[in-house]
Design an enzyme around this catalytic site. Structure first.
Site, PDB file in Angstrom:
ATOM      1  N   ASP A   1       4.867  -4.520 -15.905  1.00  0.00           N
ATOM      2  CA  ASP A   1       6.214  -5.380 -15.931  1.00  0.00           C
ATOM      3  C   ASP A   1       5.990  -6.180 -14.480  1.00  0.00           C
ATOM      4  OD1 ASP A   1       8.694  -6.830 -15.749  1.00  0.00           O
ATOM      5  OD2 ASP A   1       9.791  -5.000 -15.868  1.00  0.00           O
TER       6      ASP A   1
ATOM      7  N   GLU B   1      -9.927  -5.288  10.795  1.00  0.00           N
ATOM      8  CA  GLU B   1     -10.352  -4.059  10.190  1.00  0.00           C
ATOM      9  C   GLU B   1     -11.203  -4.353   9.172  1.00  0.00           C
ATOM     10  OE1 GLU B   1      -7.534  -1.462   7.571  1.00  0.00           O
ATOM     11  OE2 GLU B   1      -5.820  -2.916   8.738  1.00  0.00           O
TER      12      GLU B   1
ATOM     13  N   HIS C   1       5.666  -5.083  10.435  1.00  0.00           N
ATOM     14  CA  HIS C   1       4.459  -5.114   9.573  1.00  0.00           C
ATOM     15  C   HIS C   1       4.751  -4.988   8.119  1.00  0.00           C
ATOM     16  CE1 HIS C   1       0.760  -4.415   8.091  1.00  0.00           C
ATOM     17  NE2 HIS C   1       0.940  -3.104   7.688  1.00  0.00           N
TER      18      HIS C   1
ATOM     19  N   LYS D   1      12.948  -1.796   3.230  1.00  0.00           N
ATOM     20  CA  LYS D   1      13.288  -0.359   3.252  1.00  0.00           C
ATOM     21  C   LYS D   1      13.332   0.169   4.712  1.00  0.00           C
ATOM     22  CE  LYS D   1      11.602   1.165  -1.091  1.00  0.00           C
ATOM     23  NZ  LYS D   1      10.754   1.930  -1.823  1.00  0.00           N
TER      24      LYS D   1
ATOM     25  N   ASN E   1      -0.917  -8.989   1.875  1.00  0.00           N
ATOM     26  CA  ASN E   1      -1.075  -8.136   3.090  1.00  0.00           C
ATOM     27  C   ASN E   1      -2.540  -8.921   3.749  1.00  0.00           C
ATOM     28  OD1 ASN E   1      -1.070  -6.061   4.989  1.00  0.00           O
ATOM     29  ND2 ASN E   1      -1.400  -4.447   3.963  1.00  0.00           N
TER      30      ASN E   1
ATOM     31  N   SER F   1      -2.231   2.225   9.975  1.00  0.00           N
ATOM     32  CA  SER F   1      -2.409   3.508   9.212  1.00  0.00           C
ATOM     33  C   SER F   1      -2.955   4.067  10.286  1.00  0.00           C
ATOM     34  CB  SER F   1      -2.847   3.142   8.113  1.00  0.00           C
ATOM     35  OG  SER F   1      -2.040   2.891   7.172  1.00  0.00           O
TER      36      SER F   1
ATOM     37  N   CYS G   1      -3.736  -1.853  10.911  1.00  0.00           N
ATOM     38  CA  CYS G   1      -3.168  -3.316  11.265  1.00  0.00           C
ATOM     39  C   CYS G   1      -2.412  -3.117  12.446  1.00  0.00           C
ATOM     40  CB  CYS G   1      -1.754  -3.083  10.121  1.00  0.00           C
ATOM     41  SG  CYS G   1      -2.292  -2.970   8.601  1.00  0.00           S
TER      42      CYS G   1
HETATM   43  P1  HMG Z   1       3.176   2.329  -7.115  1.00  0.00           P
HETATM   44  O1  HMG Z   1       3.205   3.892  -7.000  1.00  0.00           O
HETATM   45  O2  HMG Z   1       2.300   1.905  -8.182  1.00  0.00           O
HETATM   46  O3  HMG Z   1       4.663   1.756  -7.248  1.00  0.00           O
HETATM   47  O4  HMG Z   1       2.867   1.640  -5.869  1.00  0.00           O
HETATM   48  P2  HMG Z   1       6.024   2.667  -7.667  1.00  0.00           P
HETATM   49  O5  HMG Z   1       5.924   3.153  -8.956  1.00  0.00           O
HETATM   50  O6  HMG Z   1       6.432   3.558  -6.560  1.00  0.00           O
HETATM   51  O7  HMG Z   1       7.068   1.301  -7.801  1.00  0.00           O
HETATM   52  C1  HMG Z   1       7.102   0.579  -6.661  1.00  0.00           C
HETATM   53  C2  HMG Z   1       8.631   0.262  -6.588  1.00  0.00           C
HETATM   54  O8  HMG Z   1       8.732  -0.906  -7.762  1.00  0.00           O
HETATM   55  C3  HMG Z   1       9.651   1.454  -6.794  1.00  0.00           C
HETATM   56  O9  HMG Z   1      10.799   0.940  -6.244  1.00  0.00           O
HETATM   57  C4  HMG Z   1       9.821   1.190  -8.438  1.00  0.00           C
HETATM   58  O10 HMG Z   1      11.084   1.711  -8.691  1.00  0.00           O
HETATM   59  C5  HMG Z   1       9.861  -0.254  -8.583  1.00  0.00           C
HETATM   60  P3  HMG Z   1      11.235   1.879  -4.960  1.00  0.00           P
HETATM   61  O11 HMG Z   1      11.381   3.227  -5.642  1.00  0.00           O
HETATM   62  O12 HMG Z   1      10.143   2.207  -4.114  1.00  0.00           O
HETATM   63  O13 HMG Z   1      12.375   1.536  -4.239  1.00  0.00           O
HETATM   64  N1  HMG Z   1       9.865  -0.635  -9.961  1.00  0.00           N
HETATM   65  C6  HMG Z   1      10.415  -1.841 -10.531  1.00  0.00           C
HETATM   66  N2  HMG Z   1      11.264  -2.728 -10.068  1.00  0.00           N
HETATM   67  C7  HMG Z   1      11.534  -3.587 -10.891  1.00  0.00           C
HETATM   68  N3  HMG Z   1      11.193  -3.956 -12.250  1.00  0.00           N
HETATM   69  C8  HMG Z   1      10.284  -2.729 -12.780  1.00  0.00           C
HETATM   70  C9  HMG Z   1       9.864  -1.841 -11.734  1.00  0.00           C
HETATM   71  N4  HMG Z   1       8.802  -0.942 -12.107  1.00  0.00           N
HETATM   72  C10 HMG Z   1       8.743  -0.297 -10.799  1.00  0.00           C
HETATM   73  N5  HMG Z   1       9.871  -3.199 -13.868  1.00  0.00           N
HETATM   74  C11 HMG Z   1       2.580   1.806  -3.397  1.00  0.00           C
HETATM   75  C12 HMG Z   1       3.466   1.597  -4.666  1.00  0.00           C
HETATM   76  C13 HMG Z   1       3.234   1.476  -2.053  1.00  0.00           C
HETATM   77  C14 HMG Z   1       2.193   3.261  -3.266  1.00  0.00           C
HETATM   78  C15 HMG Z   1       1.199   1.028  -3.923  1.00  0.00           C
HETATM   79  O14 HMG Z   1       1.453  -0.449  -3.645  1.00  0.00           O
HETATM   80  C16 HMG Z   1       0.192   1.114  -2.636  1.00  0.00           C
HETATM   81  O15 HMG Z   1      -0.533   2.303  -2.565  1.00  0.00           O
HETATM   82  N6  HMG Z   1      -0.034   0.355  -1.446  1.00  0.00           N
HETATM   83  C17 HMG Z   1      -0.858   0.557  -0.472  1.00  0.00           C
HETATM   84  C18 HMG Z   1      -0.499   1.260   0.847  1.00  0.00           C
HETATM   85  C19 HMG Z   1       0.620   0.584   1.462  1.00  0.00           C
HETATM   86  O16 HMG Z   1       0.879  -0.505   1.353  1.00  0.00           O
HETATM   87  N7  HMG Z   1       1.233   1.321   2.293  1.00  0.00           N
HETATM   88  C20 HMG Z   1       2.636   0.798   3.052  1.00  0.00           C
HETATM   89  C21 HMG Z   1       2.830   1.587   4.251  1.00  0.00           C
HETATM   90  S1  HMG Z   1       1.098   1.666   5.227  1.00  0.00           S
HETATM   91  C22 HMG Z   1       0.832   0.231   5.838  1.00  0.00           C
HETATM   92  O17 HMG Z   1       1.856  -0.446   6.083  1.00  0.00           O
HETATM   93  C23 HMG Z   1      -0.467   0.071   6.334  1.00  0.00           C
HETATM   94  C24 HMG Z   1      -1.309  -0.822   5.739  1.00  0.00           C
HETATM   95  O18 HMG Z   1      -0.679  -2.004   5.890  1.00  0.00           O
HETATM   96  C25 HMG Z   1      -2.936  -0.586   6.073  1.00  0.00           C
HETATM   97  C26 HMG Z   1      -3.058  -0.743   7.592  1.00  0.00           C
HETATM   98  O19 HMG Z   1      -2.278  -0.211   8.781  1.00  0.00           O
HETATM   99  O20 HMG Z   1      -4.241  -1.310   7.912  1.00  0.00           O
HETATM  100  C27 HMG Z   1      -1.358  -0.528   4.423  1.00  0.00           C
END
Ligand code: HMG
Length: 389
Positions: free
Chosen positions: A29, A79, A233, A242, A276, A309, A111
Site C-alpha cells: 500500500d 560513505e 538526520h 518520531k 536518504n 550508524s 551519515c
Molecule cells: P518496515 O519494517 O518494512 O516498515 O521498514 P514497518 O512495517 O515498520 O512500517 C513502517 C511504518 O509504516 C509503521 O509505522 C507502520 O505502522 C506504517 P510506525 O509503527 O513506525 O509508526 N504503515 C502504514 N502507515 C500507513 N498506511 C499503511 C501502512 N502500513 C504500514 N498502509 C524500516 C521500516 C525503518 C525498518 C526500514 O525502512 C529500514 O530498514 N530502513 C533503513 C534503515 C533506516 O533508515 N534506519 C533509520 C535509523 S538509522 C539511520 O538513520 C542511519 C542511516 O541513515 C545510515 C547511516 O548512518 O549511514 C540509515
C-alpha cells in the site's frame, strides 16, 4: 568571533521513481511509504552520476559566486566512496579548479561524517580566520531490491562554505556527543548495498538523540524553548518526526501535533522528494528550512541532530544571520526538483542492476541529464570526469 556556514548549496539527481510506482510492483500500500515512513519519491543517480559529480555540482554554485581565493581546505564526507585510496574530494578539487594550496581529504562515519567535516572546518577557521573551507557531503543510499530499506534509498549532495564571517548560520560552541560500537547498519567493502537491522537502527538513533540532547542541554544551559526550529538526520522523514516526539516527551514538554509540526516545519520537504542522502541528509533538511520558510528566521536558533550508524551522533545548534535569504540558492533548488524526469519501475531496476566495469578496459557511459559535471567513463581503472555541456 562567529564561525559557521556562509553559503549552502544542494544538488540531487535529475531522475526519480515515485514510491507509488514501487508500491504497485512490490504489492505494498503506497500509504505505507507516503504516510508510514513519510517518503514520496527516491532520487536515482543515472550511470554517469556519482558522489563526485553530485558533490562538484553542489559546490560549483558556491565557487562561481564566492570565488576560489582562500579555500584552503576541502573536506568530502561520504560513505559511498569510489576509491579506497584517493579522496573523492581531489576529483572535485580538479573539476572546480581550486587553488593548489589546499588540504583535501575524505571523511567517513556513515551519515555523521558531514557533521564531522563541518565541525573540523569550523575549528580550522577559528584558528585561521582568513581562510575558508569547502565542506562537501554526498552519498547514494542503496539497499537490496525488495528489502525493507529499499523505499528509503535516495541520493544527493550538499556543499557548504565555512568562514569566520558566516552570513547564513553562526555555529554555537556547545555540542552533545555520542559514540557507541553497534551494528545497526553497515556495508562491508565487498558489497555495494548496505546491510541494516532496521528496527534496531531506529532505536539506537533515538537513544543517541537523548544522550546528545542531555549533554547539549547541560553544556549550553539551553532548553527546548530556546530552539526555534529542529533539524534531524533524515533517513526518512517519519524518523525525524518520531525523534522530535521522543525529545519532547523525554524533556517533559507537551506540544500539540500542530506545534510539533511547526517546530520541524519546513525541514522535511526536499528529503521526501529525494530520499536518504546519508552524509548530506541533515543538511538537505537545513537547506530546505532556509529555502522554504515563509518566516524570517534571522536571529533564531536552529537545533541540529546528526546521526551516523555504527554509531556516532551529535547535537549542536546555530543562529541564523540577518540577510541570509540573499545568500541562498532557493530558486535553483526549486527548479532542479521541479524539472526532474520520472522513471518507470523497469528503468529504475535497469539502472539499479548496472554493473560498474572492472575489467580495466575503456568504457564510455551513455549521456543522461546531469548537473554541470558527468562521469564520462572509465579507462585502465581510472574514472574519467568531464563538464556536461
Ligand atoms: P518496515 O519494517 O518494512 O516498515 O521498514 P514497518 O512495517 O515498520 O512500517 C513502517 C511504518 O509504516 C509503521 O509505522 C507502520 O505502522 C506504517 P510506525 O509503527 O513506525 O509508526 N504503515 C502504514 N502507515 C500507513 N498506511 C499503511 C501502512 N502500513 C504500514 N498502509 C524500516 C521500516 C525503518 C525498518 C526500514 O525502512 C529500514 O530498514 N530502513 C533503513 C534503515 C533506516 O533508515 N534506519 C533509520 C535509523 S538509522 C539511520 O538513520 C542511519 C542511516 O541513515 C545510515 C547511516 O548512518 O549511514 C540509515
Amino acid at each position: 568571533m562567529n564561525v559557521g556556514i556562509d553559503a549552502i548549496s544542494f544538488y540531487s539527481s535529475n531522475y526519480f521513481i515515485d514510491l507509488k510506482t514501487l508500491g504497485e510492483v512490490r504489492g505494498v500500500d503506497p500509504d505505507k511509504y507516503y504516510v508510514g515512513i513519510g517518503q514520496e519519491k527516491m532520487a536515482i543517480p543515472p550511470p554517469d552520476e556519482d558522489i563526485v559529480t553530485m558533490g562538484a555540482s553542489a559546490a560549483q554554485a558556491i565557487v562561481q559566486r564566492e570565488g576560489k581565493d582562500r579555500i584552503e581546505m576541502l573536506l568530502f564526507a561520504t560513505e559511498s566512496g569510489i576509491d579506497q585510496s584517493k579522496a573523492a574530494g581531489v576529483f572535485v578539487h580538479g573539476l572546480l579548479q581550486l587553488p593548489a594550496r589546499c588540504r583535501t581529504v575524505e571523511l567517513k562515519e556513515a551519515c555523521y561524517s558531514g557533521t564531522a567535516a563541518l565541525q573540523l572546518a569550523a575549528a580550522w577557521v577559528q584558528a585561521h580566520p582568513a581562510s575558508r573551507v569547502l565542506v562537501v557531503a554526498a552519498d547514494v543510499a542503496r539497499y537490496e531490491l525488495g528489502s525493507p530499506g529499499e523505499p528509503t534509498q535516495g541520493c544527493g549532495a550538499v556543499a557548504m562554505l565555512v568562514t569566520a564571517h558566516p552570513r547564513i548560520l553562526a555555529l554555537d560552541p556547545e555540542v552533545g556527543l555520542y559514540t557507541e560500537d553497534v551494528m545497526d547498519f553497515w556495508r562491508p567493502n565487498y558489497r555495494d548495498q548496505a546491510l541494516v537491522d532496521g528496527k534496531y537502527s531506529t532505536r539506537v538513533y533515538l537513544q543517541a538523540l537523548q544522550a546528545c540532547w542531555q549533554q547539549y542541554r547541560e553544556q549550553s544551559g539551553r532548553d527546548l524553548a530556546d530552539i526555534h526550529r529542529f533539524c534531524y538526520h533524515l533517513p526518512f522523514t517519519r524518523m525525524a518526526e518520531k525523534a522530535h516526539e521522543r525529545l519532547l516527551k523525554s524533556s517533559g514538554a507537551s506540544a500539540t501535533d500542530e506545534q510539533q509540526k511547526q517546530q520541524m516545519g519546513g525541514t522535511l520537504d526536499y528529503n521526501k522528494r529525494t530520499g536518504n542522502s546519508y552524509a548530506a541528509s541533515l543538511y538537505v533538511g537545513l537547506t530546505c528550512l532556509l529555502d522554504t520558510s515563509a518566516e524570517d528566521l534571522a536571529g533564531k536558533r536552529i537545533g541540529l541532530f546528526s546521526y551516523g550508524s555504527g554509531c556516532v551522533a551529535e547535537y549542536f545548534s546555530g543562529v541564523v544571520q540577518p540577510g541570509y535569504q540573499a545568500r541562498l540558492f532557493a530558486d535553483q533548488h526549486r527548479t532542479m526538483l521541479e524539472q526532474r524526469t520520472e522513471l518507470t519501475y523497469r528503468q529504475y531496476e535497469d539502472i539499479y542492476n548496472l554493473v560498474f566495469p572492472t575489467d580495466g578496459g575503456r568504457h564510455t557511459f551513455s549521456r543522461y541529464r546531469t548537473g554541470p559535471f558527468r562521469l564520462a567513463g572509465v579507462n585502465q581503472h581510472k574514472r574519467l570526469y568531464e563538464a556536461a555541456t
